[in-house]
Design a protein around this motif. Structure first.
Motif, PDB file in Angstrom:
ATOM      1  N   PRO A   1       0.814  -1.405  -0.073  1.00 33.02           N
ATOM      2  CA  PRO A   1      -0.125  -0.036  -0.035  1.00 33.02           C
ATOM      3  C   PRO A   1       0.931   1.165  -0.044  1.00 33.02           C
ATOM      4  O   PRO A   1       1.953   1.361   0.299  1.00 33.02           O
ATOM      5  CB  PRO A   1      -0.720  -0.123   1.193  1.00 33.02           C
TER       6      PRO A   1
ATOM      7  N   GLU B   1      -4.391   5.449  -3.114  1.00 33.69           N
ATOM      8  CA  GLU B   1      -4.597   4.317  -2.821  1.00 33.69           C
ATOM      9  C   GLU B   1      -5.585   3.488  -3.766  1.00 33.69           C
ATOM     10  O   GLU B   1      -5.768   2.449  -3.839  1.00 33.69           O
ATOM     11  CB  GLU B   1      -4.640   4.300  -1.444  1.00 33.69           C
TER      12      GLU B   1
ATOM     13  N   ARG C   1      -4.475   2.673  -7.108  1.00 31.63           N
ATOM     14  CA  ARG C   1      -3.479   1.633  -7.008  1.00 31.63           C
ATOM     15  C   ARG C   1      -4.141   0.370  -7.035  1.00 31.63           C
ATOM     16  O   ARG C   1      -3.673  -0.513  -7.545  1.00 31.63           O
ATOM     17  CB  ARG C   1      -2.760   1.861  -5.842  1.00 31.63           C
ATOM     18  N   THR C   2      -5.450   0.428  -6.127  1.00 27.26           N
ATOM     19  CA  THR C   2      -6.189  -0.920  -6.096  1.00 27.26           C
ATOM     20  C   THR C   2      -7.398  -1.393  -7.132  1.00 27.26           C
ATOM     21  O   THR C   2      -7.797  -2.164  -7.131  1.00 27.26           O
ATOM     22  CB  THR C   2      -6.519  -0.892  -4.627  1.00 27.26           C
TER      23      THR C   2
END
Length: 237
Positions: free
Chosen positions: A74, A83, A86-87
């Motif tokens: 993370p 975040e 990114r996910t």
């Protein structure tokens, strides 16, 4: 490339991500910093984590630090939007163990490929490719002090900053990777941003804080010239 603070807006990072993707359209690519300064015993972030520990506890903490994994590690200090990006399924992340970027869109793989692990944010990083593409930079309720694009200007200033040693964990727990790169410093970025010509910037506000949009290429060129003139005389730093 977006830097954002969503605190106080009442909107979820998913909502903001989707709004940005809608604004970009099907041909646009959304990029965010996905830095992991915690993955280093040579960073301010690491020193803050171990500041309250004894020497033995700090060494135990260091030995237990997990390695950087592009698909899993993370980026908590980069904010909720980073975040979220990114996910997101299908997102791409560059491979640098400390200063990776994440992206969604048709050019994500091209822009983030081959991030040299010995080059944080210079010519062998995605920032150089974003510069070549004349990417837009959006500061969403944050100031120029966190504008990562200005680090590319550091690599291009004259004289260049000195080198320093960096260390981080890669591959397996306990596998420490050491390398030299520029001594990066963002303490004068806010002043450099304030000196940018008004015609380079589009300014708005959202939920009580400023929003600034600008072309990366012209801004980096200007800031590189500024740093070359001001930083060696200690006028800025």
């Amino acid at each position: 490339m977006v830097h954002a603070s969503l605190r106080g807006t009442g909107l979820s990072p998913t909502h903001v991500r989707d709004a940005l993707l809608d604004a970009l359209g099907p041909r646009g690519t959304l990029v965010v910093p996905a830095f992991t300064p915690e993955n280093s015993d040579s960073s301010r972030a690491h020193r803050a984590l171990v500041a309250h520990l004894s020497a033995a506890e700090a060494e135990e903490f260091r030995a237990s630090m997990p390695p950087f994994e592009p698909d899993a590690t993370p980026c908590p200090t980069m904010g909720a939007l980073a975040e979220c990006v990114r996910t997101t399924p299908g997102a791409v992340r560059s491979d640098h163990p400390q200063t990776s970027l994440a992206a969604i869109g048709p050019r994500a793989g091209e822009l983030l490929a081959d991030h040299d692990p010995r080059c944080h944010l210079g010519e062998r990083s995605p920032l150089a490719r974003l510069y070549e593409a004349d990417a837009q930079v959006l500061l969403l309720r944050v100031g120029f002090g966190v504008c990562s694009a200005f680090h590319l200007a550091e690599y291009r200033m004259t004289p260049r900053p000195p080198l320093r040693l960096y260390r981080c964990v890669v591959g397996d727990k306990g596998n420490w990777f050491s390398y030299e790169d520029l001594t990066l410093y963002d303490g004068d970025f806010a002043e450099a941003g304030a000196r940018l010509p008004d015609e380079l910037l589009v300014r708005r506000a959202w939920s009580g804080k400023p929003v600034t949009l600008f072309g990366m290429r012209a801004a980096v060129d200007d800031v590189s010239d500024q740093l070359s003139r001001y930083r060696p005389r200690n006028d800025v730093k």
